[in-house]
Design a protein around this motif. Structure first.
Motif, PDB file in Angstrom:
ATOM      1  N   LEU A 181       0.823  -1.207   0.000  1.00 19.67           N
ATOM      2  CA  LEU A 181       0.000   0.000   0.000  1.00 19.67           C
ATOM      3  C   LEU A 181       0.859   1.259   0.000  1.00 19.67           C
ATOM      4  O   LEU A 181       0.535   2.248  -0.666  1.00 19.67           O
ATOM      5  CB  LEU A 181      -0.932  -0.004   1.220  1.00 19.67           C
ATOM      6  CG  LEU A 181      -2.045  -1.048   1.227  1.00 19.67           C
ATOM      7  CD1 LEU A 181      -2.847  -0.953   2.516  1.00 19.67           C
ATOM      8  CD2 LEU A 181      -2.960  -0.894   0.020  1.00 19.67           C
ATOM      9  N   GLU A 182       1.941   1.225   0.759  1.00 19.73           N
ATOM     10  CA  GLU A 182       2.850   2.379   0.787  1.00 19.73           C
ATOM     11  C   GLU A 182       3.440   2.638  -0.605  1.00 19.73           C
ATOM     12  O   GLU A 182       3.584   3.782  -1.024  1.00 19.73           O
ATOM     13  CB  GLU A 182       3.974   2.132   1.790  1.00 19.73           C
ATOM     14  CG  GLU A 182       3.517   2.168   3.246  1.00 19.73           C
ATOM     15  CD  GLU A 182       4.625   1.769   4.202  1.00 19.73           C
ATOM     16  OE1 GLU A 182       5.762   1.536   3.735  1.00 19.73           O
ATOM     17  OE2 GLU A 182       4.352   1.673   5.411  1.00 19.73           O
ATOM     18  N   LYS A 183       3.760   1.566  -1.306  1.00 22.88           N
ATOM     19  CA  LYS A 183       4.353   1.679  -2.640  1.00 22.88           C
ATOM     20  C   LYS A 183       3.373   2.273  -3.639  1.00 22.88           C
ATOM     21  O   LYS A 183       3.749   3.072  -4.513  1.00 22.88           O
ATOM     22  CB  LYS A 183       4.821   0.304  -3.111  1.00 22.88           C
ATOM     23  CG  LYS A 183       5.417   0.288  -4.510  1.00 22.88           C
ATOM     24  CD  LYS A 183       5.837  -1.130  -4.902  1.00 22.88           C
ATOM     25  CE  LYS A 183       6.365  -1.166  -6.328  1.00 22.88           C
ATOM     26  NZ  LYS A 183       6.747  -2.553  -6.732  1.00 22.88           N
ATOM     27  N   HIS A 184       2.097   1.906  -3.523  1.00 20.69           N
ATOM     28  CA  HIS A 184       1.098   2.324  -4.506  1.00 20.69           C
ATOM     29  C   HIS A 184       0.278   3.525  -4.048  1.00 20.69           C
ATOM     30  O   HIS A 184      -0.572   4.007  -4.802  1.00 20.69           O
ATOM     31  CB  HIS A 184       0.170   1.154  -4.831  1.00 20.69           C
ATOM     32  CG  HIS A 184       0.837   0.073  -5.627  1.00 20.69           C
ATOM     33  ND1 HIS A 184       1.696  -0.833  -5.061  1.00 20.69           N
ATOM     34  CD2 HIS A 184       0.777  -0.221  -6.954  1.00 20.69           C
ATOM     35  CE1 HIS A 184       2.135  -1.664  -6.003  1.00 20.69           C
ATOM     36  NE2 HIS A 184       1.606  -1.306  -7.147  1.00 20.69           N
ATOM     37  N   GLY A 185       0.500   3.987  -2.825  1.00 21.04           N
ATOM     38  CA  GLY A 185      -0.207   5.163  -2.349  1.00 21.04           C
ATOM     39  C   GLY A 185      -1.710   4.955  -2.308  1.00 21.04           C
ATOM     40  O   GLY A 185      -2.194   3.865  -1.997  1.00 21.04           O
ATOM     41  N   GLY A 186      -2.457   5.988  -2.651  1.00 24.07           N
ATOM     42  CA  GLY A 186      -3.916   5.889  -2.613  1.00 24.07           C
ATOM     43  C   GLY A 186      -4.528   5.599  -3.956  1.00 24.07           C
ATOM     44  O   GLY A 186      -5.710   5.862  -4.183  1.00 24.07           O
ATOM     45  N   GLY A 187      -3.737   5.038  -4.867  1.00 27.19           N
ATOM     46  CA  GLY A 187      -4.223   4.766  -6.212  1.00 27.19           C
ATOM     47  C   GLY A 187      -4.898   3.426  -6.375  1.00 27.19           C
ATOM     48  O   GLY A 187      -5.180   2.721  -5.405  1.00 27.19           O
ATOM     49  N   GLU A 188      -5.136   3.068  -7.615  1.00 29.16           N
ATOM     50  CA  GLU A 188      -5.798   1.815  -7.978  1.00 29.16           C
ATOM     51  C   GLU A 188      -4.971   0.614  -7.513  1.00 29.16           C
ATOM     52  O   GLU A 188      -3.744   0.598  -7.623  1.00 29.16           O
ATOM     53  CB  GLU A 188      -5.969   1.744  -9.492  1.00 29.16           C
ATOM     54  CG  GLU A 188      -6.895   0.660  -9.977  1.00 29.16           C
ATOM     55  CD  GLU A 188      -8.333   1.138 -10.110  1.00 29.16           C
ATOM     56  OE1 GLU A 188      -9.202   0.282 -10.320  1.00 29.16           O
ATOM     57  OE2 GLU A 188      -8.576   2.349 -10.013  1.00 29.16           O
TER      58      GLU A 188
END
Length: 272
Positions: free
Chosen positions: A170-177
């Motif tokens: 989740l940290e790697k992809h942030g708040g995206g898809e």
């Protein structure tokens, strides 16, 4: 020894996001995820007892269940797999249904049950094997949670590992898809075994060790297993703020992995 990690009311795009591995004997008949006869329930079906381990409905309800690792069984128990279906078919909200389950909890072998209603943003955890002095029914707070075959968020090695890997993703992809297939392939195929000294010790090390990974595979007949036992399916269920629910499943058929996806829009009818 199923395991699930899920995100609840803690992401800008997804009020709910679940990754789930179902572990079972290869010989146990199982039907992959599909719409059931009435077209209102989407889930896999146990071919032996007829229930499910994970399913959702068009009106925004989701339910999944795991067994509890324990010594001993209830004589002539009710099927735990019926509980998710009963909730999805009922008009009760999660707390109302949980209170109903508690009245008959002693009739089942150990279980952990998560009940979700997206329409009213309610998630309830029910267990008939509470840890220490914890309640049988509790509201699940927003955040990341892991459910294996112990109480919710019990820090067993595989649960800690899955939670940590999920947080990193989740940290790697942030708040995206969030891509279902990528997450299943990245997080739920981890076959790393736990250090034997960290196992819960409910059964022998010989039994617990091969089950201590997120992805399980016991291909040989052993004293504690009556045939090949493994992760039979990996599922990802996501609910977006738009009301779209997607159910991705990758399941084992003979010796091949088959994947498919179903999606639909929640019909807001309300419960309770």
């Amino acid at each position: 020894m199923c395991i699930a990690v899920f995100l609840w009311l803690a992401h800008p795009l997804y009020p709910f996001f679940l990754l789930h591995n179902r572990d079972e004997y290869r010989s146990r008949p199982t039907e992959p995820v599909a719409w059931w006869d009435n077209g209102e329930i989407l889930g896999g079906r146990d071919g032996l007892a007829g229930g499910t381990w994970l399913a959702c409905s068009r009106n925004g309800k989701i339910a999944f269940i795991t067994n509890v690792t324990e010594v001993g069984n209830v004589p002539e128990p009710k099927s735990r797999g019926e509980l998710p279906i009963r909730f999805l078919e009922s008009k009760k909200n999660p707390m109302e249904f949980a209170e109903e389950v508690v009245m008959e909890a002693r009739q089942y072998n150990g279980f952990n049950l998560i009940l979700v209603d997206l329409s009213c943003k309610s998630m309830i955890y029910v267990t008939n094997r509470p840890k220490d002095d914890q309640a049988l029914v509790s509201e699940v707070p927003p955040g990341i949670h892991v459910l294996a075959t112990a109480s919710l968020d019990t820090p067993w090695p595989k649960a800690v590992r899955l939670r940590t890997n999920f947080e990193k993703f989740l940290e790697k992809h942030g708040g995206g898809e969030l891509l279902a297939k990528e997450m299943a392939d990245t997080l739920m195929t981890d076959a790393t075994k736990a250090d034997k000294t960290t196992l819960p010790g409910i059964y022998s090390i010989e039994f617990e060790y091969p089950l201590s990974s997120i992805f399980v595979e016991v291909n040989t007949e052993r004293d504690f297993f009556s045939g090949p036992y493994s992760t039979r399916s990996m599922s990802v269920v996501s609910a977006k703020t738009s009301g779209e629910v997607a159910f991705y499943e990758k399941y084992l058929e003979e010796e091949s992995w088959i994947e498919h996806m179903e999606s639909y829009m929640v019909e807001h009818t309300g419960t309770g």
